[in-house]
Design a protein around this motif. Structure first.
Motif, PDB file in Angstrom:
ATOM      1  N   THR A   7     -20.393  17.237  37.703  1.00 30.33           N
ATOM      2  CA  THR A   7     -19.384  18.039  37.089  1.00 30.33           C
ATOM      3  C   THR A   7     -19.337  19.479  37.060  1.00 30.33           C
ATOM      4  OG1 THR A   7     -18.119  16.088  35.634  1.00 30.33           O
ATOM      5  CG2 THR A   7     -17.586  18.211  34.820  1.00 30.33           C
ATOM      6  N   VAL A   8     -18.135  20.252  37.129  1.00 32.69           N
ATOM      7  CA  VAL A   8     -18.195  21.838  37.429  1.00 32.69           C
ATOM      8  C   VAL A   8     -16.805  21.825  36.185  1.00 32.69           C
ATOM      9  CG1 VAL A   8     -18.012  23.925  38.381  1.00 32.69           C
ATOM     10  CG2 VAL A   8     -18.826  21.828  40.142  1.00 32.69           C
ATOM     11  N   ASP A   9     -17.049  23.144  35.085  1.00 27.74           N
ATOM     12  CA  ASP A   9     -16.462  23.654  33.899  1.00 27.74           C
ATOM     13  C   ASP A   9     -16.007  25.010  35.413  1.00 27.74           C
ATOM     14  OD1 ASP A   9     -16.627  21.490  32.231  1.00 27.74           O
ATOM     15  OD2 ASP A   9     -17.300  23.132  30.814  1.00 27.74           O
ATOM     16  N   LEU A  10     -14.301  24.953  35.318  1.00 26.97           N
ATOM     17  CA  LEU A  10     -13.747  26.277  36.061  1.00 26.97           C
ATOM     18  C   LEU A  10     -12.747  26.683  35.417  1.00 26.97           C
ATOM     19  CD1 LEU A  10     -13.621  25.129  39.334  1.00 26.97           C
ATOM     20  CD2 LEU A  10     -15.083  26.353  38.813  1.00 26.97           C
ATOM     21  N   GLU A  11     -12.400  28.436  35.481  1.00 26.72           N
ATOM     22  CA  GLU A  11     -11.445  28.731  35.266  1.00 26.72           C
ATOM     23  C   GLU A  11     -10.373  28.442  35.751  1.00 26.72           C
ATOM     24  OE1 GLU A  11      -9.627  32.946  34.178  1.00 26.72           O
ATOM     25  OE2 GLU A  11     -11.915  32.915  34.619  1.00 26.72           O
ATOM     26  N   PHE A  43      -8.410  18.734  31.916  1.00 24.77           N
ATOM     27  CA  PHE A  43      -7.851  20.223  31.839  1.00 24.77           C
ATOM     28  C   PHE A  43      -8.493  20.000  30.418  1.00 24.77           C
ATOM     29  CE2 PHE A  43      -5.107  20.248  35.478  1.00 24.77           C
ATOM     30  CZ  PHE A  43      -6.018  21.079  36.398  1.00 24.77           C
ATOM     31  N   LEU A  44      -8.509  20.626  30.504  1.00 24.52           N
ATOM     32  CA  LEU A  44      -9.354  20.961  28.133  1.00 24.52           C
ATOM     33  C   LEU A  44      -7.838  21.479  27.493  1.00 24.52           C
ATOM     34  CD1 LEU A  44     -12.888  22.222  28.328  1.00 24.52           C
ATOM     35  CD2 LEU A  44     -11.328  19.846  28.559  1.00 24.52           C
ATOM     36  N   LYS A  45      -7.414  21.205  26.310  1.00 20.41           N
ATOM     37  CA  LYS A  45      -6.554  21.156  25.558  1.00 20.41           C
ATOM     38  C   LYS A  45      -6.542  22.688  24.734  1.00 20.41           C
ATOM     39  CE  LYS A  45      -3.713  17.460  25.048  1.00 20.41           C
ATOM     40  NZ  LYS A  45      -3.585  16.508  24.440  1.00 20.41           N
ATOM     41  N   SER A  46      -8.213  23.188  24.962  1.00 17.21           N
ATOM     42  CA  SER A  46      -8.699  23.897  23.767  1.00 17.21           C
ATOM     43  C   SER A  46      -9.060  26.026  24.375  1.00 17.21           C
ATOM     44  CB  SER A  46     -10.065  23.055  22.641  1.00 17.21           C
ATOM     45  OG  SER A  46     -11.020  23.652  23.798  1.00 17.21           O
ATOM     46  N   LYS A  47      -8.953  25.733  25.284  1.00 19.76           N
ATOM     47  CA  LYS A  47      -9.284  26.463  26.335  1.00 19.76           C
ATOM     48  C   LYS A  47      -9.173  26.619  27.759  1.00 19.76           C
ATOM     49  CE  LYS A  47     -13.810  25.685  26.175  1.00 19.76           C
ATOM     50  NZ  LYS A  47     -15.345  26.097  25.887  1.00 19.76           N
ATOM     51  N   PRO A  48      -8.741  27.613  28.789  1.00 21.51           N
ATOM     52  CA  PRO A  48      -8.415  27.875  29.954  1.00 21.51           C
ATOM     53  C   PRO A  48      -9.241  26.855  31.030  1.00 21.51           C
ATOM     54  CG  PRO A  48      -8.453  30.220  28.986  1.00 21.51           C
ATOM     55  CD  PRO A  48      -9.154  29.097  28.317  1.00 21.51           C
ATOM     56  N   VAL A  49      -9.291  26.178  30.349  1.00 21.54           N
ATOM     57  CA  VAL A  49     -10.815  25.541  31.343  1.00 21.54           C
ATOM     58  C   VAL A  49     -10.395  24.313  31.562  1.00 21.54           C
ATOM     59  CG1 VAL A  49     -12.952  24.600  31.729  1.00 21.54           C
ATOM     60  CG2 VAL A  49     -12.700  26.415  30.676  1.00 21.54           C
ATOM     61  N   CYS A  50     -11.033  23.689  33.423  1.00 21.46           N
ATOM     62  CA  CYS A  50     -10.572  22.614  33.867  1.00 21.46           C
ATOM     63  C   CYS A  50     -11.753  22.340  34.036  1.00 21.46           C
ATOM     64  CB  CYS A  50     -10.069  23.089  35.055  1.00 21.46           C
ATOM     65  SG  CYS A  50      -9.431  21.054  35.844  1.00 21.46           S
ATOM     66  N   LYS A  51     -12.173  20.669  33.963  1.00 25.50           N
ATOM     67  CA  LYS A  51     -13.558  19.974  34.073  1.00 25.50           C
ATOM     68  C   LYS A  51     -13.054  19.334  35.222  1.00 25.50           C
ATOM     69  CE  LYS A  51     -15.884  19.486  29.790  1.00 25.50           C
ATOM     70  NZ  LYS A  51     -17.197  19.994  30.166  1.00 25.50           N
ATOM     71  N   VAL A  52     -14.119  19.576  36.620  1.00 23.01           N
ATOM     72  CA  VAL A  52     -14.169  19.021  37.879  1.00 23.01           C
ATOM     73  C   VAL A  52     -14.815  18.121  37.849  1.00 23.01           C
ATOM     74  CG1 VAL A  52     -13.065  19.331  40.019  1.00 23.01           C
ATOM     75  CG2 VAL A  52     -12.369  21.110  38.461  1.00 23.01           C
ATOM     76  N   THR A  53     -14.950  16.800  38.448  1.00 22.92           N
ATOM     77  CA  THR A  53     -16.080  16.102  38.680  1.00 22.92           C
ATOM     78  C   THR A  53     -15.289  15.907  40.475  1.00 22.92           C
ATOM     79  OG1 THR A  53     -15.407  15.405  36.340  1.00 22.92           O
ATOM     80  CG2 THR A  53     -16.454  13.268  38.466  1.00 22.92           C
ATOM     81  N   PHE A  54     -16.342  16.426  40.483  1.00 25.35           N
ATOM     82  CA  PHE A  54     -16.872  15.324  42.431  1.00 25.35           C
ATOM     83  C   PHE A  54     -17.341  13.930  43.071  1.00 25.35           C
ATOM     84  CE2 PHE A  54     -16.048  20.704  41.679  1.00 25.35           C
ATOM     85  CZ  PHE A  54     -15.531  20.824  42.902  1.00 25.35           C
TER      86      PHE A  54
END
Length: 98
Positions: free
Chosen positions: A55-59, A7-18
């Motif tokens: 890796t995908v950036d997801l809300e 989870f990124l602290k700077s914005k409401p995004v989660c980097k998900v690594t599959f």
């Protein structure tokens, strides 16, 4: 199979690594409602150890249904947060809760 969430602290995004172990596979992609189930939009890269990774950036604060496509066959991630039935596919989809 593994799913890593960052989870990124700077914005409401989660980097998900599959990560999907598939030494014998030629092509692995992840599809879901985050990419409109587009089989070409999120291919995973094959690593030297035989696994595939991407890796995908997801809300954040959402849930997403997804599956892997391994050489044309749909596969669920046994480490998913949950599973839900999909009438269109006639099978369960993995669920990712962020």
């Amino acid at each position: 199979m593994a799913i890593k969430k960052q989870f990124l602290k700077s914005k409401p995004v989660c980097k998900v690594t599959f990560t999907f172990p598939a030494e014998e596979a030629n092509h692995v992609a992840v599809v879901g409602n985050f990419n409109d189930w587009n089989t070409a939009s999120t291919p995973l890269k094959k690593l030297k150890n035989g696994s595939f990774k991407g890796t995908v950036d997801l809300e954040a604060n959402n849930s997403y249904e997804f599956r892997y496509i391994v050489d044309g066959t749909y596969v669920n991630d046994e480490q998913a947060d949950d599973f839900t039935w999909n009438d269109f596919a006639g099978a369960e989809n993995a669920v990712l809760n962020l």
